[in-house]
Design a protein around this motif. Structure first.
Motif, PDB file in Angstrom:
ATOM      1  N   LEU A  61      10.546  -8.614   2.769  1.00  0.00           N
ATOM      2  CA  LEU A  61      11.562  -9.309   3.553  1.00  0.00           C
ATOM      3  C   LEU A  61      12.833  -9.546   2.755  1.00  0.00           C
ATOM      4  O   LEU A  61      13.917  -9.717   3.329  1.00  0.00           O
ATOM      5  CB  LEU A  61      11.024 -10.653   4.063  1.00  0.00           C
ATOM      6  N   ASN A  62      12.701  -9.566   1.438  1.00  0.00           N
ATOM      7  CA  ASN A  62      13.868  -9.807   0.578  1.00  0.00           C
ATOM      8  C   ASN A  62      14.610  -8.530   0.220  1.00  0.00           C
ATOM      9  O   ASN A  62      15.630  -8.579  -0.464  1.00  0.00           O
ATOM     10  CB  ASN A  62      13.426 -10.518  -0.703  1.00  0.00           C
ATOM     11  N   GLY A  63      14.078  -7.392   0.662  1.00  0.00           N
ATOM     12  CA  GLY A  63      14.715  -6.121   0.347  1.00  0.00           C
ATOM     13  C   GLY A  63      15.843  -5.789   1.307  1.00  0.00           C
ATOM     14  O   GLY A  63      16.131  -6.522   2.266  1.00  0.00           O
ATOM     15  N   ASP A  64      16.510  -4.692   1.038  1.00  0.00           N
ATOM     16  CA  ASP A  64      17.604  -4.239   1.888  1.00  0.00           C
ATOM     17  C   ASP A  64      17.050  -3.426   3.058  1.00  0.00           C
ATOM     18  O   ASP A  64      16.055  -2.713   2.939  1.00  0.00           O
ATOM     19  CB  ASP A  64      18.582  -3.367   1.086  1.00  0.00           C
ATOM     20  N   ARG A 101       2.913 -16.578   7.527  1.00  0.00           N
ATOM     21  CA  ARG A 101       2.422 -15.755   6.436  1.00  0.00           C
ATOM     22  C   ARG A 101       1.181 -16.398   5.827  1.00  0.00           C
ATOM     23  O   ARG A 101       0.880 -17.582   6.037  1.00  0.00           O
ATOM     24  CB  ARG A 101       3.497 -15.606   5.352  1.00  0.00           C
ATOM     25  N   ASP A 135      16.143  -2.946   7.435  1.00  0.00           N
ATOM     26  CA  ASP A 135      15.214  -3.531   8.400  1.00  0.00           C
ATOM     27  C   ASP A 135      13.926  -2.732   8.550  1.00  0.00           C
ATOM     28  O   ASP A 135      13.072  -3.092   9.348  1.00  0.00           O
ATOM     29  CB  ASP A 135      15.906  -3.629   9.768  1.00  0.00           C
ATOM     30  N   GLU A 160      10.851 -21.218   5.812  1.00  0.00           N
ATOM     31  CA  GLU A 160      11.776 -20.618   6.770  1.00  0.00           C
ATOM     32  C   GLU A 160      11.144 -20.415   8.138  1.00  0.00           C
ATOM     33  O   GLU A 160      11.766 -19.829   9.029  1.00  0.00           O
ATOM     34  CB  GLU A 160      12.278 -19.275   6.238  1.00  0.00           C
ATOM     35  N   ALA A 182       5.660 -10.298   2.128  1.00  0.00           N
ATOM     36  CA  ALA A 182       6.771 -11.237   2.007  1.00  0.00           C
ATOM     37  C   ALA A 182       7.845 -10.699   1.081  1.00  0.00           C
ATOM     38  O   ALA A 182       9.038 -10.945   1.280  1.00  0.00           O
ATOM     39  CB  ALA A 182       6.252 -12.591   1.514  1.00  0.00           C
ATOM     40  N   ALA A 183       7.445  -9.930   0.067  1.00  0.00           N
ATOM     41  CA  ALA A 183       8.419  -9.362  -0.863  1.00  0.00           C
ATOM     42  C   ALA A 183       9.346  -8.382  -0.160  1.00  0.00           C
ATOM     43  O   ALA A 183      10.532  -8.270  -0.494  1.00  0.00           O
ATOM     44  CB  ALA A 183       7.702  -8.673  -2.014  1.00  0.00           C
TER      45      ALA A 183
END
Length: 433
Positions: free
Chosen positions: A99-102, A125, A104, A121, A96-97
């Motif tokens: 998904l918050n990164g830059d 998960r 794809d 959302e 999940a962490a």
């Protein structure tokens, strides 16, 4: 020196047995952890080159591995997106962490089971942050041809819990009996009208108005009808008009004989289908195959009809999702409609035990494991996908406790070697010249 090698060997024995004790402790501690794979410490002897007349102890070393190919028992649950594999293979997940990164390019890890639930959302998960990944389906529920030797096509599975859907009607089947007496000389010529509901492209209820008008001859019986079809979505415009005749021969009396188009789409005698075009697009109307029972008939003196059989449905709201044995994730709506929205592949590698273990029963590809291949569940070497299920820990507590006793004895014996060497060295230092 031989006696010094004995001391070193005893110390090595303590070290490797401490490692085995650690794996046993880990295994027992995770006896209730879903999807846990046993850690195993294997011992390997170390041999020192020997000379004539003396022997030096080489000692022992330990290698620790995880038995990822060992399967735990599957247990039933009440959550449809609790998923396990009934055989070989692993599920693709990401964190999940991530998904918050830059970007794809999400890191893909593997797990054998998981309790996946939608978050705020709609992302499926686990409580520990493993996000289930799959291939998105097309709008018609088909799965595109994604590459199977890369994770590039996978994306996090997201459910729109407020999603509505409508399924337009594309096929209807009529079962109607027309009175034979209406086509006899002297009949009143009155029409018979029926309506058949269908759903348009927006899920709105529309209907076809179908009018049957008998042809009344001067003498005898015509066995002929004019069928006119109107579409409510086109303000009642005529979309088809046909001349329909029925057989009166013995053994086949009352069955459909011929259908002649006056306007509208053609009639296919092989399938018994009229090709209509309603306001929203093409529609098949099945009225029966000539010479066979069913569809339109003309018998006796009664007009009767059975319920219209049709596909399509009104607008429905998403109620739940379920996964089938082939890894297809189905969205189920309150109108009874089901649609495929994702496919979850099963990942296999040549050497399962060569994967690198991470927290929360996840694993990553290594050079020792070999390259991954993404299978449809149940194909190739992989097992089927099982919903409403979790995989229990592969730990056998009884076997671990037995090994614990053996390890304790081995540790005590190696400690005794060190004590004995110490006493012998002490005797040596106490020797007088």
């Amino acid at each position: 020196m031989t006696i010094s090698s004995s001391l070193n060997s005893g110390v090595a024995g303590l070290t490797v047995n401490a490692s085995r004790l650690a794996t046993i402790a880990d295994n027992i501690a995770n006896a209730g952890t879903y999807g846990y794979k046993r850690a195993v410490a294997d011992f390997h002897s170390m041999v020192v080159m020997q000379s004539d007349g003396s022997y030096s102890a080489g000692g022992v070393r330990a290698t620790v591995s995880r038995m990822i190919d060992q399967r735990g028992t599957l247990v039933s649950t009440t959550n449809p997106t609790d998923i396990a594999i009934g055989g070989r293979g692993l599920l693709p997940v990401t964190s999940a962490a991530a998904l918050n990164g830059d970007g794809d390019d999400l890191p893909v890890m593997l797990t054998s089971t998981g309790s996946f639930r939608p978050d705020a959302e709609g992302i499926l998960r686990t409580e520990t942050g493993e996000v289930l990944m799959g291939w998105p389906a097309n709008a018609d529920g088909s799965i595109p041809a994604y590459p199977r030797d890369t994770f590039a096509g996978l994306e996090p599975i997201m459910l729109n819990t407020n999603q509505f859907i409508g399924d337009p009607t594309t096929r209807m089947e009529l079962s109607v009996n027309l009175p034979a007496t209406s086509t006899e000389a002297g009949g009143d010529g009155d029409s018979f009208v029926m309506s058949a509901e269908y759903y348009d492209n927006l899920g709105t209820s529309q209907f076809l108005e179908i009018e049957f008008t008998p042809t009344v001859p001067a003498t005898g019986s015509s066995h002929e009808w004019t069928m006119v079809i109107r579409d409510s979505a086109s303000d009642g415009a005529v979309i088809g008009e046909y001349t329909v005749t029925f057989d009166d021969a013995r053994g086949n009396g009352g069955n459909l004989d011929t259908v002649t188009p006056i306007s509208g789409g053609p009639f296919d005698p092989v399938t018994g289908t009229l090709a209509l075009t309603v306001d929203g697009g093409p529609m098949e109307l099945v009225i029966g195959v000539p010479g066979e029972a069913g569809g339109l008939t003309q018998l006796s003196d009664t007009f009767s009809r059975a319920p219209v059989v049709k596909d399509g449905s009104p607008v429905g709201d998403l109620t739940t999702v379920e996964v089938d044995a082939n890894g297809l994730l189905h969205a189920i709506y309150d109108n009874g409609m089901t649609r495929v929205i994702y496919q979850i592949p099963v990942v296999d590698v040549p050497n399962m035990n060569g994967l690198m273990a991470h927290d929360n029963q996840t694993y990553s590809i290594t050079a020792d494991s070999g390259a991954a291949f993404l299978w449809d569940a149940g194909d190739g070497p992989t097992g089927e996908m099982v919903g409403y299920a979790r995989e229990e820990s592969a730990t056998d507590v009884a076997a671990e406790l037995t090994q614990l006793i053996q390890t304790q004895r081995a540790y005590s014996s190696n400690a005794k070697i060190i004590q004995t060497v110490d006493e012998m060295l002490q005797e040596t230092t106490n020797m007088k010249r």
